[in-house]
Design a protein around this motif. Structure first.
Motif, PDB file in Angstrom:
ATOM      1  N   LYS A  94       0.849  -1.192   0.000  1.00 26.95           N
ATOM      2  CA  LYS A  94       0.000   0.000   0.000  1.00 26.95           C
ATOM      3  C   LYS A  94       0.884   1.241   0.000  1.00 26.95           C
ATOM      4  O   LYS A  94       2.071   1.200   0.388  1.00 26.95           O
ATOM      5  CB  LYS A  94      -0.932   0.005   1.208  1.00 26.95           C
ATOM      6  CG  LYS A  94      -0.218  -0.015   2.546  1.00 26.95           C
ATOM      7  CD  LYS A  94      -1.225  -0.185   3.674  1.00 26.95           C
ATOM      8  CE  LYS A  94      -0.482  -0.284   5.005  1.00 26.95           C
ATOM      9  NZ  LYS A  94      -1.416  -0.586   6.134  1.00 26.95           N
ATOM     10  N   PHE A  95       0.313   2.338  -0.455  1.00 27.57           N
ATOM     11  CA  PHE A  95       1.005   3.628  -0.396  1.00 27.57           C
ATOM     12  C   PHE A  95      -0.049   4.718  -0.343  1.00 27.57           C
ATOM     13  O   PHE A  95      -1.245   4.467  -0.495  1.00 27.57           O
ATOM     14  CB  PHE A  95       1.946   3.813  -1.597  1.00 27.57           C
ATOM     15  CG  PHE A  95       1.285   3.775  -2.952  1.00 27.57           C
ATOM     16  CD1 PHE A  95       1.178   2.582  -3.650  1.00 27.57           C
ATOM     17  CD2 PHE A  95       0.789   4.934  -3.537  1.00 27.57           C
ATOM     18  CE1 PHE A  95       0.587   2.543  -4.904  1.00 27.57           C
ATOM     19  CE2 PHE A  95       0.188   4.897  -4.791  1.00 27.57           C
ATOM     20  CZ  PHE A  95       0.088   3.705  -5.474  1.00 27.57           C
ATOM     21  N   VAL A  96       0.428   5.938  -0.107  1.00 30.11           N
ATOM     22  CA  VAL A  96      -0.481   7.079   0.004  1.00 30.11           C
ATOM     23  C   VAL A  96      -0.326   7.936  -1.240  1.00 30.11           C
ATOM     24  O   VAL A  96       0.799   8.273  -1.639  1.00 30.11           O
ATOM     25  CB  VAL A  96      -0.185   7.903   1.272  1.00 30.11           C
ATOM     26  CG1 VAL A  96      -1.068   9.145   1.303  1.00 30.11           C
ATOM     27  CG2 VAL A  96      -0.436   7.055   2.507  1.00 30.11           C
TER      28      VAL A  96
ATOM     29  N   LEU B  41       7.851  12.098  -2.601  1.00 32.46           N
ATOM     30  CA  LEU B  41       8.445  10.781  -2.817  1.00 32.46           C
ATOM     31  C   LEU B  41       8.371   9.967  -1.531  1.00 32.46           C
ATOM     32  O   LEU B  41       8.722  10.463  -0.446  1.00 32.46           O
ATOM     33  CB  LEU B  41       9.897  10.911  -3.249  1.00 32.46           C
ATOM     34  CG  LEU B  41      10.164  11.729  -4.521  1.00 32.46           C
ATOM     35  CD1 LEU B  41      11.668  11.756  -4.827  1.00 32.46           C
ATOM     36  CD2 LEU B  41       9.400  11.178  -5.706  1.00 32.46           C
ATOM     37  N   SER B  42       7.919   8.750  -1.648  1.00 36.03           N
ATOM     38  CA  SER B  42       7.852   7.863  -0.482  1.00 36.03           C
ATOM     39  C   SER B  42       8.055   6.428  -0.948  1.00 36.03           C
ATOM     40  O   SER B  42       8.361   6.190  -2.115  1.00 36.03           O
ATOM     41  CB  SER B  42       6.504   8.008   0.230  1.00 36.03           C
ATOM     42  OG  SER B  42       5.446   7.639  -0.650  1.00 36.03           O
ATOM     43  N   ARG B  43       7.897   5.497  -0.014  1.00 36.57           N
ATOM     44  CA  ARG B  43       8.076   4.077  -0.327  1.00 36.57           C
ATOM     45  C   ARG B  43       6.785   3.316  -0.021  1.00 36.57           C
ATOM     46  O   ARG B  43       6.036   3.679   0.896  1.00 36.57           O
ATOM     47  CB  ARG B  43       9.207   3.476   0.516  1.00 36.57           C
ATOM     48  CG  ARG B  43      10.585   4.080   0.241  1.00 36.57           C
ATOM     49  CD  ARG B  43      11.148   3.566  -1.042  1.00 36.57           C
ATOM     50  NE  ARG B  43      12.515   4.096  -1.283  1.00 36.57           N
ATOM     51  CZ  ARG B  43      13.181   3.898  -2.401  1.00 36.57           C
ATOM     52  NH1 ARG B  43      12.641   3.196  -3.395  1.00 36.57           N
ATOM     53  NH2 ARG B  43      14.391   4.409  -2.567  1.00 36.57           N
ATOM     54  N   THR B  44       6.531   2.238  -0.751  1.00 35.26           N
ATOM     55  CA  THR B  44       5.386   1.379  -0.429  1.00 35.26           C
ATOM     56  C   THR B  44       5.707   0.582   0.829  1.00 35.26           C
ATOM     57  O   THR B  44       6.870   0.404   1.200  1.00 35.26           O
ATOM     58  CB  THR B  44       5.090   0.372  -1.552  1.00 35.26           C
ATOM     59  OG1 THR B  44       6.248  -0.484  -1.724  1.00 35.26           O
ATOM     60  CG2 THR B  44       4.796   1.079  -2.861  1.00 35.26           C
ATOM     61  N   ARG B  45       4.627   0.160   1.501  1.00 35.94           N
ATOM     62  CA  ARG B  45       4.765  -0.678   2.679  1.00 35.94           C
ATOM     63  C   ARG B  45       3.971  -1.965   2.484  1.00 35.94           C
ATOM     64  O   ARG B  45       3.014  -2.010   1.707  1.00 35.94           O
ATOM     65  CB  ARG B  45       4.247   0.051   3.922  1.00 35.94           C
ATOM     66  CG  ARG B  45       5.113   1.204   4.370  1.00 35.94           C
ATOM     67  CD  ARG B  45       4.340   2.108   5.289  1.00 35.94           C
ATOM     68  NE  ARG B  45       3.286   2.806   4.577  1.00 35.94           N
ATOM     69  CZ  ARG B  45       2.121   3.124   5.097  1.00 35.94           C
ATOM     70  NH1 ARG B  45       1.835   2.806   6.334  1.00 35.94           N
ATOM     71  NH2 ARG B  45       1.217   3.782   4.381  1.00 35.94           N
TER      72      ARG B  45
END
Lengths: 909, 357
Positions: free
Chosen positions: A811-813, B50-54
């Motif tokens: 999942k991501f936002v 920018l971020s990462r999936t979890r």
């Protein structure tokens, strides 16, 4: 003394020889057939015989005292001697035998002694004209075996002659034919759970004998009848035959016998899910099964979303399921053919039967139309009172819910002379379902068929089948918050077919079937109309489809040797999709989307839009082994030109049918199967093992996020794939005894692989993945136990691997919303399914000829309350009022999560 | 006895089936790059996150990607550098120009990611902004399980839009803010209320999209609904004594591309998939970001290049045949989503500067 001239001498010699020959005219003629003439009035038999002796040169041997006071009055006019003797000795305790073709030996009759075969209760029967006694060496005995009280024909009853150690079984109409030596013979008539009948038969010549059997004072549950069927190929394999008796013995939900749920207990047949009447055969989709009701196809086999089957079990005579080795006379679907035969009415008496349950009830009335009993009728119906029960509640949730159905079925049979039989069948059903939601589902079937069987001769039989089937579905979407957005969505399919088949029996070794079939289909894929006068819904309709299919078929069922039998067949099928219609053209080299439409082509009424054709070879072989078993192998190819568009694994009323066209090619299945079968007649145990492999082409798959409802260019959301299936099926069965039942196990796999040329349309990167119907392990165990004369107990246990599913893995936002990344399609699997059911039946009375027969059935479905998973889905937690990552979760839905008891009262009179 | 039997049977329907949380064992995955790039011709709407999936079961805060090099590259032109103003958040020094093609380039250590090229659409326009009356019958469960119906009167907020070859796709983000006042002693109502308050509504799980299928006639999209507001204060006020003073509508309009439209359609499909008796095909959301250094490495999210404008309106709703007031506002102060202002004892509360009446 005069000398005779040569000519005169020759004449004299000729005359002497002639006289001598005339004195012994029968040296070369069968004495039985010697024609006798004479007229006698109270002639003493002794004198009559003497006159025959003198006239015909026949010698009679007897004791004077046996003919002391016997007289005869009558006239013989060119009658064979055997008939004359029978007439002379008619009514006397004397009989006769021919001796050395010139003498007749007259002697007293020997009284019948009980044979080691005959039972205490034995019936005597004379078949043929007694005047022809001894005239024939062999004779054909034919007739019907029926249930004694109701008159229903008994299929699979055995007529056995111990003298010759031969026997035959009755066909689906209870009829038999057996070839026997004439004279005094014995017959044993038997049928499972019925009392045997013994007959001493004086078989004189060809004739008819009907037998009635009565149920035993206690019932032993009957299992699958795998007796010989006059129609089944000698080399037939991959076939399951089940009688209505078997169906009714199995415990099911709410005490309602269900034909399809019973079939699912057999190897190679799997349920789609809890409370679903759809089924999968050897990994095939639910729309790949052709279900016929007296020759007419059924498009939706469920009531109330799968709670009940649409087929009334009281109306069923028997059902045959072909998983492979499908005869050439069948086509249209690639996985299986389920041929359901409905009962004929009782040709003796009016009968009423039915059942009263907790949620639904049923009633069937049958009987003869006329006293001559050459025509019968049967009409039955079922309905539920669940809707009325819901509305008794004051809870708004239930008051606003709808759950109701009814179905009515009827058959009429007519014997048009000795050689013609006409059967007409009609069926209509309607369902309405809405459990406290905005969506009301209405759907129904209208089905009819006419079957006309014509016996041109013993060697030529033809059958004409005319069939019609219509399925309609309407979804009423009611959103009270926005009434102008309410709409009605309709879809449906109509089917018509004409099939003519001829069966030829040139000799005992060959049975040739050939015929032609013409099919028409009219599909309404979807039509949306506003439900309110003032509405924001724009009326819309998808292009209706019309298509036709023509098939020619022929097969020969023959014995090559005593051990080797073959069925060799071919079916040629031709399909056309015709106008009026419109077809979109798409930009080449890119995936088809609404945005890549370049132009469209309009077709006028009757113009061919697309045509397909193909040959379908059918081959089967059986080799009889020493141990009474057999080894069999089969191959078949089948085309399917219609598919059900469905984005769910289980049958939904919102699914609709689609015919092959430019972009959707016909499905093709090639299947090979081989197996070992050990199921001799009258055996206590049966065993079979069968393996198969299927290669599938042009399967339909759905693109990511496919929109299927009211899609004007559905081909843009579909993609093609290929696949294969394989498996091994085991069955062990105990047919007789106080305890009987069967165990079946199937290991099967079924895989798919997208074959689109475009990478963006590939599923799982173009690798093989499990089909949504891939369930490797499937196990069923059925047990019936006769406790005593009145009580019987039944139980079944089923286990199967869970269905493949696609789950969110990451999942991501994105813009403050949680977005999930799903796994490869069908990567995971639902929990295994297992369930145990039991039932206890009490028969009210056991008197064989008692008019009213009632029984109580107490059953528990899902005894240990297993919460079997029906579906798995990803959903936001309903308690959440604002976005919270922990509020999304994976859920599973169980339709039946508790033991469900039920009680049903069945009656018949 | 009869009644008990009815309820026993109906109870069967409710307890026979059940839905429960299900935690199957899932493969341990995560750590893929997520790009949430919202770039427009407006400096206030210019952001790359920018971020990462979890892993699905991981409820830890999202992992930001810091220290990346983010560049907006014009095809055949210059590159606009991005600067990190918060952990994982980047903005560009200058703005893109309509009609030009751009792509996003991200370098994280040794990995290079690029988006597909997108043409900056022309500035969006609203042809007409108006309201229309709407009446609906609502059914709900009242006391004692009885069902009640009432007539809900409301107002649709609609727009007319032009559709040209250059711009046919739009997206709207709408916030509606209700102004209310409260008087502690209504019997002695004075010149000023006891409290000024406001509350905002925004549907974040649904993207309001417009595309060619919404064309009413060639070149025009007519009566596209933005939102619906009820006349009845019960549906929005927390207390019966609150006085609704009006609504401020914040309408953010994006001129967008077909790719963006399709992407947001997929998001809508995924958000709407509530799960049901019949499990439908899941919607996988496909982005437009690729990893050049390792094609097998996945990247999620979307480079969204849009033209942008904001319009605001003040709306007073009175039940018919009352007056409906709709007035466009031309000043765009920052207004918090919610708030209340009380005056000191005996003194009037300070009315917010942006307050409309």
């Amino acid at each position: 003394m005069k000398h005779l001239s040569s000519a005169h001498l020759y004449k004299t010699i000729f005359l002497i020889v002639t006289i001598l020959l005339s004195m012994h005219p029968v040296r070369s003629q069968d004495i039985k057939e010697m024609t006798i003439n004479g007229s006698y009035t109270k002639e003493p038999v002794k004198q009559l015989l003497e006159s025959i002796e003198k006239t015909y040169g026949i010698r009679f041997f007897y004791k004077d005292e046996w003919l002391k006071s016997a007289e005869y009055t009558g006239t013989f006019s060119n009658e064979p001697l055997i008939k004359v003797m029978n007439r002379i000795l008619d009514g006397k305790e004397l009989t006769f035998k021919f001796f050395q073709n010139n003498s007749v030996y007259i002697f007293p009759k020997i009284s019948d002694k009980p044979t080691e075969f005959g039972a205490a209760e034995s019936h005597a029967l004379v078949v043929g004209d007694p005047m022809n006694q001894g005239r024939y060496k062999r004779a054909k005995l034919h007739g019907k075996v029926a249930e004694g009280k109701s008159g229903d024909p008994l299929m699979g009853a055995v007529i056995y002659n111990p003298e010759t150690k031969t026997g035959v079984t009755t066909d689906s109409r209870g009829r038999y034919t057996i070839d026997l030596p004439t004279g005094d013979i014995h017959l044993k008539i038997s049928f499972m759970s019925y009392e045997n009948q013994y007959y001493s038969v004086n078989l004189i010549q060809d004739g008819k004998a009907d037998f009635d059997l009565f149920e035993k004072t206690y019932n032993i549950a009957e299992l699958t009848v795998v007796g010989e069927n006059a129609k089944a190929s000698k080399a037939q394999m991959s076939m399951i035959k089940m009688s209505s008796i078997t169906v009714k013995e199995l415990p099911v939900l709410m005490g309602e016998a269900d034909l399809i749920k019973s079939m699912v207990m057999m190897p190679g047949v799997q349920s789609v899910g809890e409370m679903s009447s759809g089924f999968n055969v050897r990994g095939g989709n639910t729309d790949q099964n052709l279900i016929l009701l007296d020759g007419a196809p059924v498009f939706n086999t469920t009531h109330l979303f799968g709670f009940f089957s649409m087929i009334n079990p009281d109306a069923v005579e028997d059902v045959t399921l072909y998983k492979g080795g499908i005869p050439a006379s069948y086509g249209e679907r690639i996985a299986s053919v389920m041929d359901v035969k409905l009962k004929q009415g009782n040709d003796k008496n009016l009968g009423i039967s039915g059942g009263i349950g907790l949620i639904n009830s049923r009633l069937t009335i049958e009987g003869p139309f006329s006293k001559k009993k050459k025509s019968t009728f049967l009409i039955g119906g079922r309905t539920t009172y669940s809707d009325w029960m819901l509305h008794q509640s004051k809870n708004a949730e239930f008051v606003n819910s709808v759950a109701k159905f009814y179905d009515v079925n009827g058959t009429a049979d007519f014997e048009l002379g000795a050689k013609n039989h006409l059967k007409i069948m009609g069926y209509v059903s309607a369902d309405a379902f809405n459990l406290n939601s905005n969506t009301l589902y209405n759907y129904g079937n209208t089905i009819g068929s006419l079957n006309w069987k014509m016996n041109f001769s013993d060697k030529v039989i033809s059958n004409l089948n005319m069939a019609y089937s219509k399925y309609d579905m309407t979804v009423n979407q009611k959103d009270n918050l926005v009434p102008q957005s309410q709409y009605n969505l309709k879809s449906g399919i109509q089917y018509g077919s004409l099939k003519y088949a001829i069966s030829l029996y040139p000799n005992e070794k060959h049975r040739i079937n050939t015929g032609i079939q013409a099919i028409g289909n009219w599909i309404n894929p979807g039509e949306m109309t506003p439900a309110q006068a003032v509405s924001s819904v724009v009326k819309d309709a998808l292009r209706k489809e019309q298509s036709a299919e023509m098939a020619l078929f022929a097969d020969d069922d023959f014995d090559l040797t005593k051990k080797l039998a073959f069925n060799v067949g071919i079916r040629y099928t031709n399909f056309i999709n015709y106008g009026p219609g419109m077809v979109y053209n798409y930009q080449a080299g890119v995936p088809k989307t609404a945005a890549t439409i370049t132009d469209s082509v309009t077709y006028k009424k009757g113009a061919i839009i697309k045509a397909y054709s193909g040959l379908e070879p059918r081959l089967s072989m059986k080799y009889n082994l020493q141990d009474g078993g057999s080894f069999r192998i089969s191959y078949q190819r089948i085309h399917q030109f219609y598919s059900q568009i469905s984005n769910t694994a289980v049958i939904s009323p919102a699914d609709y049918w689609k015919s092959a066209d430019q972009y959707i090619k016909p499905l093709i299945n090639d299947q090979i199967a081989l197996g070992y079968f050990n199921n001799p007649s009258n055996a206590k145990y049966e065993f079979s093992i069968e393996a198969y492999y299927k290669n599938l082409q042009n399967l339909i798959e759905y693109k990511n996020g496919a929109q299927l409802i009211m899609n004007h260019h559905i081909e843009t959301d579909l993609t093609t794939s290929k696949g294969f299936s394989y498996g091994i099926e085991l069955l062990a069965k105990k047919s007789v005894g106080r305890m009987n039942g069967w165990i079946s196990y199937t290991y099967s796999r079924t895989f798919r692989k997208g074959d689109s040329e475009f990478p963006e349309e590939q599923i799982n990167g173009g690798s093989y993945y499990p089909s949504v119907y891939d369930k490797p392990h499937d196990f069923s165990a059925v047990m019936n136990y006769k406790i005593n004369r009145r009580w019987r107990f039944s139980s079944n246990f089923v286990f199967s691997s869970g269905r493949p599913i696609t789950l969110p893995e990451q999942k991501f936002v994105y813009q403050d919303n949680q977005v999930v990344v799903f796994s490869d399609r069908n990567k995971y699997r639902m929990p295994p399914y297992h369930r145990m059911d039991i039932s206890l039946t009490l028969d009210e009375n056991l008197r064989k000829k008692h008019m009213w027969k009632g029984s109580w059935t107490f059953s528990i479905y899902n005894v240990y309350g297993r919460r079997n998973t029906y579906s798995v889905f990803y959903q936001k937690n309903p308690q959440s009022t604002y976005l919270n990552e922990s509020s999304y979760d994976i859920y599973k839905l169980s339709v039946i999560g508790i033991p469900v008891p039920s009680i049903t009262y069945n009656f018949k009179f | 006895m009869q009644k008990e039997l009815y309820y026993l049977l109906i109870l069967f329907f409710t307890i026979a089936s059940c839905k429960e949380v299900y935690h199957p064992t899932l493969d341990t995955l995560g750590g893929e790059l997520v790009v949430d790039a919202q770039v427009t011709n407006d400096a206030s709407k210019n952001m790359v996150h920018l971020s990462r999936t979890r892993n699905f079961y991981n409820n830890q805060p999202e992992m930001e990607v810091t220290g990346a090099t983010v560049t907006l590259v014009q095809m055949g032109g210059t590159a606009i550098k991005g600067s990190e103003y918060a952990p994982g958040y980047y903005k560009f020094e200058s703005l893109p120009v309509s009609g030009k093609q751009y792509y996003l380039r991200i370098v994280i250590q040794n990995d290079v990611y690029e988006s597909r090229a997108v043409t900056m659409p022309p500035a969006p326009v609203i042809s007409n902004f108006y309201t229309t009356d709407l009446q609906t019958t609502v059914l709900y469960n009242g006391d004692n399980g009885t069902h009640v119906t009432y007539l809900r009167q409301s107002r649709d907020i609609n727009v007319d839009l032009p559709a040209t070859d250059a711009l046919t796709y739009y997206r709207f983000d709408i916030r509606s803010l209700v102004e209310w006042t409260w008087d502690a002693n209504p019997a002695k109502a004075g010149l000023f209320p006891t409290c000024y308050g406001w509350y905002s509504f925004q549907d974040k799980e649904y993207f309001n999209l417009v595309g060619p299928k919404d064309l009413s006639e060639p070149g025009k999209i007519l009566k596209h609904r933005l939102l619906n507001i009820a006349y009845d204060s019960i549906s929005t006020a927390h207390k019966d004594s609150l006085q609704i003073k009006g609504w401020i509508l914040f309408v953010e309009q994006y001129g967008t591309s077909k790719e963006s439209y399709d992407f947001h359609q997929q998001l809508n499909s995924q958000f709407a998939a509530a799960g049901s008796l019949f499990d439908p095909i899941q919607t996988q959301v496909d982005g437009n970001i690729l990893c050049l250094t390792d094609p097998l490495q996945k990247a999620f999210g979307f480079f969204d290049l849009n033209s942008y404008q904001q319009v605001r309106y003040f709306l007073i709703l009175n039940k018919p045949p009352g007056v409906i007031l709709l007035r466009q506002l031309f000043k765009f102060p920052d207004i918090p989503d919610t708030g209340q202002i009380y005056g000191k004892e005996g003194e009037p509360p300070l009315k917010p500067a942006w307050w409309e009446e």
